[in-house]
Structures are given as C-alpha cells and as structure tokens.
Scaffold this motif. Structure first.
Motif: not given
Lengths: 544, 271
Positions: A232, A236-238, B135-136, B148, B152
């Motif tokens: 993930l 998605l860069g969580i 996210p992002d 953040v 997440g």
C-alpha cells in the motif's frame, strides 16, 4: 492384535496410492487429488525444484567472490541475487519444506489417520504455494528482481524501483499457504488420532509439527499485514513506514521480525522432529527423555515468539528492550540444548547402525550445534554489536538452516523416500554424497564465520584484499558442497526408476508408517494398526 | 455418517453389503474456523499496534484529524453491522431448528446489511476524497505528520475491514445457495472393492426385495462407481452439514462485526 500379524507382508491385492486411478488421470490425477500422500509428493517435488534454483543462485554469488573486484556480475545483479536466493530458499523451500512435504505424507499415517482434517484446504494451500512461487519468479522478467534483501527493510523497500510489490504479494500468498497447512495440522492432530493414540503415544515428529503449526498460525498473519502495508505504501503512499510522512521504519522492523524470528523455528522444529525419528530407529532403542523432547518443542515455539528484538540491537530500540531480548534469546537455547543432549543420550549404549539417514542425522547434530552456539554468541549484546551484519551472521544462519534444517530434510529424504515410493536408493552413493556435503559445507561456511569475525560485511559484491584467502576457500567449499547435493539428488532420482523394491520396514522403524506397505495403499491402513504405548519401543520383532 | 447400501450380486445367492463412510467432523470444523479467526485477529492486531504507537506519539494531531470524520455515517454503519449480527444469529438458530426458508430470509437480510455497509462506506470515502483527503494527496501532505498518519491508518484499516465485509457477503451468498439447493449425497467406490463386484449389476430394491431399478453390468471398463442421491429441497430434507458451515460463516461475520466495534470508537469517537 499380536505383533506376529504386523510382521507379515500385505497381500498383493492392495494397490498402492501411486497405482490408484481416480476420476482424473495423468497430471490431473495429481493436481486435483486431495490425498495427503499425493499432496505431500507434489510439495516435495516443487520445493526441491526451487531448492535447486536457490542453490544455483547461491553458487553464482560465491563465484563472484573468487576474485576481488567484479568477477561475473555487477553490484545490482548481486543485490538482486541475494534477495532472490533468500526469498526462494526461505519462503519457497525451507518454510514449507519438511511440514508440507513429509508432514503431509507421514504425519497422518503416524497418528493412525486416513488423511488430514481438511483435505481440500490442503490441496488449496498447495495451489497458493504454486501461485506465490510463480509471482516471485515473474519478477525475473517484469519490473526487475527486488534488491532489498529478503528482509525488505523500509524505507529502502518503499523507494527502490525494482518490483518489490510483486515479491511481497508472493510472500503474502506463501504465508497464507503456510497458515492453512498449520491450521490443518493442528486440527488433524487434535481430532484424527487413532483410538488409544494418546498425546504421549505420538511420535516426536508429530509433536514437532504440532508446535510448528501453532507458530505458523499465530505468527504468519503479522508478516501478511506487514507485506500488505508496504505494498500500500508503494502503490498509494499511505505514509505508515515512510519517515518523510511521519512513519517509523523501526516499526516495520518490529513487525517483520515478530513473524520472521518465530519463522526460523517453523524452519528448524520439523527438522528436529525428523532427527527424533531417525535416531531411535538406527540406535535400536527407545528415545531418551521422550517428554522432555516433546515439551521442548512447545517451549521453543513459546519462547521463540518473544525474542524478535535480538535482530534490532543496533536499530535504535531502547537499552532495556535490548537486555530483555538478549536474556530471552539465551533462554530459548535451553530447550534446543535439551534436545541435543537427549539425542546423544539415546545413542549411548544403542546398537548403532550407520545407514545413510543416520549419517545425515548425526551431521545435523554436529552442524546444528555449531549454528546454535554461534547463535548464543550473537544473542550477547557486546558480541552482536561487533559482528552485526557481517559474514558471522550469514554463516551462523546457514549452519542452523542448511546444516540443521537442510540436513534434517536430507535425513528425511533418505529415511522416508523408500516408504513413499517403495524403491531403495544406492546406499554407498548416498554415503559418498553425505561425505562430500559435510566436507564441502564446513569448507564453505566455517571460513565465513572467521571472515565475519574479522569484519567482512554481508551483502557486498566485493571484498577487501585481506579477506581474499577466506573467500577462495569458501568458494571451493561451495563447489564440493554442490557436487554432493547433485550426487545425492541423482542417486535418489535414479532410485525412482532403477531402485530395488523395498520391504514394508527396511529400517526396523517402530512408528505406524512402518506398519503399512511401501508405498502405502490409498486408504492408509488395511489392518488396524498396532499402537504401542512407547512409539519407539523396539520389540526385537520389527521385521528388519 | 455411515450409510449402508446392500447390493445383489447377480447369479450368486445373498447380498454384499457395502458401508459408505462419509467423513464429517463437526468439532474439527469448529477448531479449524477458530484457528482461522485467530489469524484474522492477528492480522488486524498488527494494524492496531501501529495505531497505538502512532496515537501515543501524536495525540494532538490524532485528535484534530478525528474531527474530520463523519460521526453520523459511522454511527449508521455501526447500527447496520450490529443489526446484521442479529439477523445472522437468527438465521443460524432457525436452520438449527430445521426451518429452512425463514433461515434463508434472515440470511438474505444479513447480506443486504453487508451491501448497505459497503454503499455507506463508499459515500463516506468519496466525500473525503472529494475534499482532497486521500493518501499522498497534496492537500493531506500539507497537514501535520500525525494527521497524515491518522488518515493513512484510517484508509488502510477501514479499507481492509471493508474488504472483509465484501468477502463475508460473498461467503454468506454462497451459503445461501448451498442451503437453498437440493441436498445431494455422493458415494464413491474404491477399486479394490470394485473388483469383487465385476460382472454384477447395481440394483435398487425396496425393503421387501421388490426391484425398482436395474443398472448396466459392471465390466472391466468401469473403474469407479459413484452413487448420487438427490433429495427434494423440502424442510424435511436438510443437508445437516450446512448447519455447521453456516455456523462457521456466522463466526466469520461476527468477527468482522467485532473488528468494526473497535475501529468505530478509535477513529470516530475519540476526538
């Protein structure tokens, strides 16, 4: 049933599970079969294939170190190679290894059952295994082989351009496969033991598999979720493991080792179970300290789940945590040592028969002891800081995993392959292969222990001139080792086609699998098996 | 379950009795299911640990971020899931009492609740994504690091939970199909026994020996005999094995519910 009835051979009317023709024929008779014996053999052949691939990659890496500077591959290839070597050997060979192949085939027979508790889930877990294997190998062609090492440490695993996501997906599927095997075995051992087969009448191989199965069920989900989170993160860069976004990479290390340290006990415990079978059979006497060996398997599974922090002494965890993990690491050595002392005590005053399976088992005790003791050294805080991430760790790991589990696997092959196929291999060649492997193994890994102690770091494609001699010795050792491995496989493969037919009980074993024909019939037991109070009680009438 | 079938062997007096043993272990199934639930708990347990660590590191930011979540939608979803657990339990209780169609009715309600939950989740996520919180996203990266992390965790934990709701809904639909269809039993011969029967015929006879149906002769080309018994799908003929299966599916569904019971306060209520 008197023991006289056990000695007589089965009549010719019973066809073996190999001859049985079910609804499907040819290859489909295998990949659609829910027979635990066929699934065991499916696993055996698939994981030996991956083992050979892993060995090939390992030998090439060693060849790179034959000279200083670039020998046969560039640094990036070397990084991909040690990752692929680790992923293949750990997830595709050694974790499923003994439980999925020999556990599936032998364990239900040893407890007097006709199959495992969930035969279809058993087949499904093999499908998951093969899917995971395909995904892991697809990275060879798509997106580049991961170069993170098999530990996938964040944040590098989040940033690298290689195909880490697919490799982690593979690890997830293989983990799921492992969970299902464990779940199946726990239920089988609880529910399908024959009447009169109490917990302490079970062979120790079954005890080892039982302890292993609990680790598989309880630890594997953690690597599953960790893999999913890294995937993930990449997709998605969580931010959970990404320090740029506030995430903490140390937490990745914790989650990774919460599984991966118990996983080394998933790897070694079944091998210890094999040794507990082989030693009493070839010493012709009952095992010394049955209950201690049984309970030590459970103790290893329990304490082994609480020592993961010893991989992180230099990662910045608190000093208190370091001390606690160090203490627990010393404690987990005790049950392993109990087993070694019990095996050696079993040999005392035994009538020792040095057949091939016994030689492999004795090699296990020797090599595993070196691996185990260097492991205790690594558990000590001061020594660990000195040798962290050096060849010392690599050599320790290979002494335990290859010298231990690998030789345990080979012992199991030589012990049970005649039972599985009904064919006997050439004993003399098996012994020559054994000798080559023991000599090659020590020639390979002992120099690595010394190199590591002198400061040779792991995962470098090159080395400084002062380490050169050790590297050359290790590389030559790897050639001898690999010659032994191939001689052994050739000998066993030849036995499948040209081997002499073997009897029901070629070794004089006392556990239930030696009461059924070789190879066993479709429904394992034609006669009701005789269950002894002491599974290793030799009566002098075991048809040897 | 043992089923006895007597067979007339053509041309020889007497009958051969074949006992079909059908292996079905109710307790074994339960053990397997509970072990599987342990693995699910540990899977989510890994994420709950991450939540605990990051919350203790960033209590203020977590507090701020939680204000962004829509408590009303969360509450509705909680009610939907709690109701679904009730209908699930009723469906199981009715099947145990052999009331097939009412059981199927409550099972369908449970599946509807699963769908309602997912639709609601979709609306909730869409609103967040519409506001640029995903996210992002550029919007989210301007927030504090703790926030953040909160989002997440929010997306990965509720996402994974949503996936479990979806899987649960599919499992329950498959169970509905199993319960609705005609109960069928299937027996296979192993060839060893088949050899004894070569040259004979399979005959269906009444208790008094009156012949009802006669099959073809079993010759060498036959390598397996399967007997398939299909019973009408009435309440009287219920495949008892489905009870255990529905109970296990129910256990899974309750687990999905319990995980939400923890997710809801941790993300929506503690602000």
């Amino acid at each position: 049933m008197g023991s006289g009835a056990i000695v007589e051979e089965q009549g010719p009317t019973v066809s073996s599970f190999l001859e049985y023709r079910g609804r499907f024929s040819g290859i489909f008779g295998w990949i659609f079969s829910t027979d635990h014996k066929r699934i065991g053999i499916l696993y055996l052949f698939s994981l030996m294939t991956f083992f050979i691939v892993g060995v090939g990659i390992g030998v090439l890496m060693r060849l790179e170190h034959l000279t200083t500077g670039q020998t046969i591959m560039d640094p990036q290839t070397y990084n991909s190679f040690f990752t692929l070597h680790g992923v293949i050997m750990i997830f595709l060979f050694i974790i499923p290894g003994i439980p999925a192949a020999f556990g599936n085939f032998i364990m239900p027979i040893q407890i007097g059952a006709e199959d495992v508790a969930f035969p279809r889930i058993n087949l499904f877990s093999w499908y998951l295994y093969i899917s995971g294997a395909i995904l892991a190998l697809v990275t060879l062609f798509i997106g580049g082989v991961a170069d993170t090492g098999w530990t996938f440490y964040a944040p590098y695993s989040i940033r690298t351009n290689t195909n880490v996501s697919l490799t982690l997906m593979a690890a997830f599927l293989l983990g799921f496969s492992s969970i299902l095997t464990g779940l199946n075995f726990i239920t089988t051992i609880h529910r399908l033991r024959a009447p009169r087969m109490g917990w302490f009448n079970m062979p120790l191989f079954v005890w080892a598999l039982y302890a292993t199965a609990w680790i598989q069920v309880l630890a594997t989900p953690i690597i599953g979720i960790t893999a999913v989170l890294v995937i993930l993160e990449r997709l998605l860069g969580i931010g959970i493991f990404d320090p740029m976004k506030g995430g903490d990479p140390i937490l990745f290390q914790h989650l990774f080792w919460i599984y991966s340290h118990p996983a080394v006990y998933i790897m070694i415990l079944p091998a210890m179970g094999v040794i507990s079978e082989v030693i009493p059979t070839f010493a012709r006497r009952t095992i010394f300290g049955y209950k201690f060996i049984a309970y030590s398997s459970i103790a290893i599974a329990g304490v082994g789940s609480l020592v993961w922090g010893h991989h992180m002494y230099v990662s910045g965890q608190s000093y208190t945590a370091n001390v606690v993990f160090s203490l627990l690491t010393f404690l987990v050595a005790i049950p392993s040592a109990i087993k070694v002392f019990n095996w050696v005590s079993t040999l005392y005053k035994g009538s020792i028969d040095l057949s091939a399976p016994m030689l492999y088992a004795l090699a296990f005790i020797f090599l595993f002891s070196i691996g185990g003791l260097t492991g205790v050294m690594l558990g000590a805080l001061a020594v660990n800081v000195h040798v962290h991430d050096t060849y010392f760790v690599v050599a320790h790991f290979h002494y335990v995993m290859f010298g231990g589990t690998g030789f345990g696997f080979f012992a199991a092959l030589h012990y049970w392959l005649p039972k599985m196929t009904g064919k006997m291999y050439d004993e003399k060649i098996a012994k020559i292969a054994w000798l080559l492997m023991v000599v090659g193994f020590n020639g390979f890994y002992f120099p690595m222990l010394l190199l590591g102690y002198q400061g040779m770091p792991r995962r470098y494609y090159d080395h400084l001139p002062q380490f050169h001699d050790g590297h050359v010795i290790a590389t030559v050792g790897s050639w001898i080792l690999v010659a032994g491995v191939f001689l052994m496989f050739w000998n066993l493969a030849r036995a499948l086609f040209k081997g002499k037919r073997t009897s029901r009980n070629p070794w004089g074993g006392t556990t239930l699998e030696w009461q059924v024909p070789s190879p066993p019939p479709l429904l394992n037991f034609v006669h009701e098996p005789e269950i002894r109070k002491d599974p290793y009680g030799h009566t002098g009438n075991d048809g040897h | 379950m043992d089923t006895r079938v007597t067979m007339d062997i053509d041309g020889s007096p007497g009958t051969a009795e074949v006992v079909f043993h059908e292996h079905h272990d109710y307790t074994g199934g339960k053990i397997g299911m509970w072990l599987f639930l342990f693995t699910e708990l540990l899977l989510f347990g890994g994420m709950f640990i991450l939540y605990a660590v990051y919350r203790s590191k960033h209590p203020q930011e977590f507090h701020q971020a939680a204000m962004e979540l829509n408590t009303l939608l969360g509450t509705i979803n909680t009610i939907v899931l709690l109701t679904s657990s009730l209908t699930m339990a009723l469906s199981i209780a009715l099947l145990q009492r052999g009331k097939k169609w009412p059981s199927l009715g409550f099972l369908s309600l449970t599946i509807l609740c699963a769908l309602a939950f997912l639709v609601n989740k979709y609306l909730e996520w869409s609103a967040k994504i519409h506001h640029g919180i995903y996210p992002d996203s550029q919007e989210l990266l301007n927030f504090d690091k703790g926030e953040v992390l909160f989002f997440g965790l929010y997306y990965s934990m509720t996402g994974l939970h949503g996936l479990h709701v979806l899987v649960g809904g599919i499992i329950l639909s498959v169970m509905a199909y199993f319960i609705a269809k005609k109960p069928k039993s299937r027996f296979h011969f192993v060839p060893d026994r088949l050899k004894d029967l070569q040259g004979s015929k399979l005959i269906l006879a009444s208790q008094e020996g009156k012949e009802l149906w006669r099959g073809a002769t079993i010759d060498e080309s036959v390598d397996q005999i399967s007997i398939i018994v299909k019973k009408p799908a009435t309440e009287k003929y219920l495949d008892r094995r489905n009870i255990g299966k529905l109970e296990n599916s129910g256990l899974y569904w309750h687990l999905v519910d319990v995980i939400w019971i923890f997710l809801f306060p941790l993300f929506y209520l503690i602000t």
